[in-house]
Enzyme design. Structure first.
Site, PDB file in Angstrom:
ATOM      1  N   GLY A  77       0.824  -1.222   0.000  1.00 36.38           N
ATOM      2  CA  GLY A  77       0.000   0.000   0.000  1.00 36.38           C
ATOM      3  C   GLY A  77       0.845   1.254   0.000  1.00 36.38           C
ATOM      4  O   GLY A  77       0.566   2.201   0.744  1.00 36.38           O
ATOM      5  N   GLY A  83       2.094   4.632   3.823  1.00 37.34           N
ATOM      6  CA  GLY A  83       2.972   3.682   3.123  1.00 37.34           C
ATOM      7  C   GLY A  83       3.907   4.401   2.184  1.00 37.34           C
ATOM      8  O   GLY A  83       5.096   4.067   2.074  1.00 37.34           O
ATOM      9  N   SER A 199      -4.756  -0.451  14.223  1.00 37.64           N
ATOM     10  CA  SER A 199      -5.437   0.821  14.509  1.00 37.64           C
ATOM     11  C   SER A 199      -5.976   0.828  15.931  1.00 37.64           C
ATOM     12  O   SER A 199      -6.341  -0.226  16.478  1.00 37.64           O
ATOM     13  CB  SER A 199      -6.590   1.020  13.533  1.00 37.64           C
ATOM     14  OG  SER A 199      -7.374   2.100  13.939  1.00 37.64           O
ATOM     15  N   TYR A 227     -14.004  -3.421  10.347  1.00 35.10           N
ATOM     16  CA  TYR A 227     -12.663  -2.837  10.224  1.00 35.10           C
ATOM     17  C   TYR A 227     -11.861  -3.113  11.504  1.00 35.10           C
ATOM     18  O   TYR A 227     -10.706  -3.550  11.453  1.00 35.10           O
ATOM     19  CB  TYR A 227     -12.786  -1.324   9.976  1.00 35.10           C
ATOM     20  CG  TYR A 227     -11.473  -0.578   9.911  1.00 35.10           C
ATOM     21  CD1 TYR A 227     -10.615  -0.714   8.823  1.00 35.10           C
ATOM     22  CD2 TYR A 227     -11.086   0.289  10.938  1.00 35.10           C
ATOM     23  CE1 TYR A 227      -9.407  -0.018   8.759  1.00 35.10           C
ATOM     24  CE2 TYR A 227      -9.887   0.992  10.879  1.00 35.10           C
ATOM     25  CZ  TYR A 227      -9.050   0.845   9.790  1.00 35.10           C
ATOM     26  OH  TYR A 227      -7.849   1.538   9.731  1.00 35.10           O
TER      27      TYR A 227
HETATM   28  N1  LIG Z   1      -5.213   7.375   8.475  1.00 31.36           N
HETATM   29  C1  LIG Z   1      -5.491   7.029   9.715  1.00 31.36           C
HETATM   30  O1  LIG Z   1      -5.964   7.835  10.516  1.00 31.36           O
HETATM   31  C2  LIG Z   1      -5.230   5.627  10.185  1.00 31.36           C
HETATM   32  C3  LIG Z   1      -5.491   5.326  11.517  1.00 31.36           C
HETATM   33  C4  LIG Z   1      -5.247   4.041  11.965  1.00 31.36           C
HETATM   34  C5  LIG Z   1      -4.748   3.077  11.106  1.00 31.36           C
HETATM   35  N2  LIG Z   1      -4.519   3.395   9.798  1.00 31.36           N
HETATM   36  C6  LIG Z   1      -3.990   2.326   8.918  1.00 31.36           C
HETATM   37  O2  LIG Z   1      -2.848   2.816   8.266  1.00 31.36           O
HETATM   38  C7  LIG Z   1      -2.661   2.114   7.037  1.00 31.36           C
HETATM   39  C8  LIG Z   1      -2.369   3.102   5.918  1.00 31.36           C
HETATM   40  O3  LIG Z   1      -3.521   3.900   5.725  1.00 31.36           O
HETATM   41  P1  LIG Z   1      -3.482   5.392   5.187  1.00 31.36           P
HETATM   42  O4  LIG Z   1      -4.119   6.232   6.205  1.00 31.36           O
HETATM   43  O5  LIG Z   1      -2.133   5.726   4.696  1.00 31.36           O
HETATM   44  O6  LIG Z   1      -4.553   5.290   3.994  1.00 31.36           O
HETATM   45  P2  LIG Z   1      -4.397   5.245   2.422  1.00 31.36           P
HETATM   46  O7  LIG Z   1      -3.755   6.472   1.909  1.00 31.36           O
HETATM   47  O8  LIG Z   1      -5.764   4.906   1.906  1.00 31.36           O
HETATM   48  O9  LIG Z   1      -3.409   4.022   2.172  1.00 31.36           O
HETATM   49  C9  LIG Z   1      -3.860   2.706   2.146  1.00 31.36           C
HETATM   50  C10 LIG Z   1      -3.155   1.988   1.023  1.00 31.36           C
HETATM   51  O10 LIG Z   1      -3.607   0.623   1.046  1.00 31.36           O
HETATM   52  C11 LIG Z   1      -3.778   0.223  -0.297  1.00 31.36           C
HETATM   53  N3  LIG Z   1      -4.747  -0.857  -0.441  1.00 31.36           N
HETATM   54  C12 LIG Z   1      -6.053  -0.859  -0.122  1.00 31.36           C
HETATM   55  N4  LIG Z   1      -6.617  -2.019  -0.482  1.00 31.36           N
HETATM   56  C13 LIG Z   1      -5.631  -2.770  -1.049  1.00 31.36           C
HETATM   57  C14 LIG Z   1      -5.576  -4.056  -1.635  1.00 31.36           C
HETATM   58  N5  LIG Z   1      -6.654  -4.818  -1.745  1.00 31.36           N
HETATM   59  N6  LIG Z   1      -4.394  -4.501  -2.105  1.00 31.36           N
HETATM   60  C15 LIG Z   1      -3.292  -3.741  -2.040  1.00 31.36           C
HETATM   61  N7  LIG Z   1      -3.272  -2.509  -1.517  1.00 31.36           N
HETATM   62  C16 LIG Z   1      -4.434  -2.025  -1.023  1.00 31.36           C
HETATM   63  C17 LIG Z   1      -4.293   1.460  -1.025  1.00 31.36           C
HETATM   64  O11 LIG Z   1      -4.007   1.294  -2.387  1.00 31.36           O
HETATM   65  P3  LIG Z   1      -4.881   1.966  -3.562  1.00 31.36           P
HETATM   66  O12 LIG Z   1      -4.223   3.295  -3.798  1.00 31.36           O
HETATM   67  O13 LIG Z   1      -4.766   1.015  -4.696  1.00 31.36           O
HETATM   68  O14 LIG Z   1      -6.293   2.094  -3.058  1.00 31.36           O
HETATM   69  C18 LIG Z   1      -3.495   2.565  -0.355  1.00 31.36           C
HETATM   70  O15 LIG Z   1      -2.302   2.836  -1.037  1.00 31.36           O
HETATM   71  C19 LIG Z   1      -3.938   1.295   6.813  1.00 31.36           C
HETATM   72  O16 LIG Z   1      -3.693  -0.048   7.168  1.00 31.36           O
HETATM   73  C20 LIG Z   1      -4.918   1.914   7.782  1.00 31.36           C
HETATM   74  O17 LIG Z   1      -5.898   0.993   8.197  1.00 31.36           O
HETATM   75  C21 LIG Z   1      -4.730   4.647   9.314  1.00 31.36           C
END
Ligand SMILES: NC(=O)c1ccc[n+]([C@@H]2O[C@H](COP(=O)([O-])OP(=O)(O)OC[C@H]3O[C@@H](n4cnc5c(N)ncnc54)[C@H](OP(=O)(O)O)[C@@H]3O)[C@@H](O)[C@H]2O)c1
Length: 340
Positions: A77, A83, A199, A227
């Site tokens: 990701g 990421g 999370s 989730y």
């Molecule tokens: N943001 C927050 O506040 C927060 C809080 C707690 C935990 N998290 C966790 O942090 C991690 C990163 O999230 P983020 O906030 O950086 O969000 P994000 O920008 O949406 O990044 C998530 C990434 O996961 C990829 N992804 C989703 N489904 C996938 C699949 N089936 N196969 C491969 N890749 C996939 C997405 O790729 P695409 O571009 O192809 O969609 C995206 O690049 C996640 O695990 C999230 O649950 C985030």
């Protein structure tokens, strides 16, 4: 009196601080009518509150300087959000970075962008869709060595749907996809590190724990609970990896980061509220720090849950070794059934 672990999170401190200020200023205004509410004093007050809030919300910093020229790092990701920032940071520190992104062409294009953004770092892009076990296998077959596996990808689904293999989508992608990937790379990871981006939301999983049939959720889908279940499973996964194989595996909450793509499929009204609340959250750079901490710091503790660049107590449910073992066995069973 013991405070609930979430009271130690920066975003909670920031929210409490803002609420106290709001209520405080209303009370002061009601009691002291002569309060000098000029534009100057109001602006001054808002700026001070904003600055204090910003430092409360930011949390601890971890800015690694380690030379990791001899390391291969996989980041799932890495196209967006946390990421992407982590991949750039690893590449800047000299590592050979492999990013897993949906679509081969897109993966290659993003790898090129990250090479540039890391000032000429080594970034290789491979197609990875965690919602397909066959695709995960194809990705794993391309990997010859790995020192750090950052299981970062994740998504939120508002309605009930299943992966290509028929597994509830959030559990299937966030947990099972990463679980399978880690299993396939296990022999390469004996001296490596595995980091699961979980999370704080795992706290909301009800005490009955995970229903692996998803029968209740199938009938009345609670997106937040599904989730949270996937994120709890990721904590169990790290715990079990360390317990079973002695692998340095870590789980973490990155903080609340409002401006990533994570919330893109939420209804408009929720997205507006989330944007308004970004004042209590962290920037994506700050949100990448606990992942980097778990990947590189000697102070991170294998098998444990981390937040704000330190070890944190997760929910009581997440500390249950019996349930962690059960989650491992159920995940293995599910995968074996699907890949037959
Ligand atoms: N943001 C927050 O506040 C927060 C809080 C707690 C935990 N998290 C966790 O942090 C991690 C990163 O999230 P983020 O906030 O950086 O969000 P994000 O920008 O949406 O990044 C998530 C990434 O996961 C990829 N992804 C989703 N489904 C996938 C699949 N089936 N196969 C491969 N890749 C996939 C997405 O790729 P695409 O571009 O192809 O969609 C995206 O690049 C996640 O695990 C999230 O649950 C985030």
């Amino acid at each position: 009196m013991k405070l609930h672990p979430i009271f130690f999170e920066p975003e909670v401190h920031s929210t409490i601080f803002l609420i106290i200020n709001l209520i405080g200023s209303i009370i002061v205004r009601l009691i002291i009518h002569s309060w000098p509410l000029t534009i100057f004093w109001s602006c001054f007050y808002i700026i001070i509150v904003f600055l204090i809030n910003h430092s409360l919300a930011s949390g601890r910093y971890y800015l690694p300087t380690k030379n990791i020229h001899d390391k291969t790092v996989i980041v799932t990701g890495a196209a967006t959000g946390i990421g992407r920032i982590c991949a750039i940071r690893f590449a800047k520190l000299g590592a050979r970075v492999i990013i897993g992104v949906r679509g081969q062409e897109r993966a290659e294009r993003i790898a090129k962008e990250l090479c540039k953004e890391s000032d000429g770092g080594t970034v290789i892009g491979y197609d990875l869709d965690l919602s397909s076990l066959a695709n995960v296998k194809k990705f794993a077959e391309k990997i010859e060595c790995v020192d750090i596996l950052l299981n970062n990808a994740g998504g939120i689904q508002n309605t009930y749907s299943v992966t290509v293999d028929g597994i509830e989508k959030q559990f299937g992608t966030n947990h099972i996809g990463h679980f399978y990937l880690t299993q396939l790379l296990l022999s390469l990871l004996t001296n490596g590190r595995v980091i699961n981006v979980s999370s704080i939301v795992h706290h909301i999983v009800p005490s009955r724990g995970i229903d692996y049939t998803f029968s209740k959720l199938k009938n009345k889908y609670n997106s937040a609970e599904a989730y949270a279940i996937s994120k709890l499973a990721q904590i169990y996964h790290a715990l079990e990896l360390t317990r079973r194989y002695g692998i340095k595996a870590y789980s973490l909450h990155p903080g609340t980061i409002m401006n990533t793509n994570l919330n893109q499929f939420r209804p408009l009204i929720e997205r507006i509220i989330i944007t308004l609340f970004s004042v209590i959250g962290r920037t994506v750079e700050q949100g990448s720090m606990t992942s980097l901490y778990c990947a590189l710091s000697d102070d991170a503790k294998p098998g444990h849950y981390h937040s704000n660049c330190q070890v944190r107590k997760p929910s009581q449910l997440a500390l249950d070794n019996y349930r962690a073992e059960e989650c491992w066995n159920e995940s293995e069973k599910l995968i074996n059934k699907k890949i037959k």
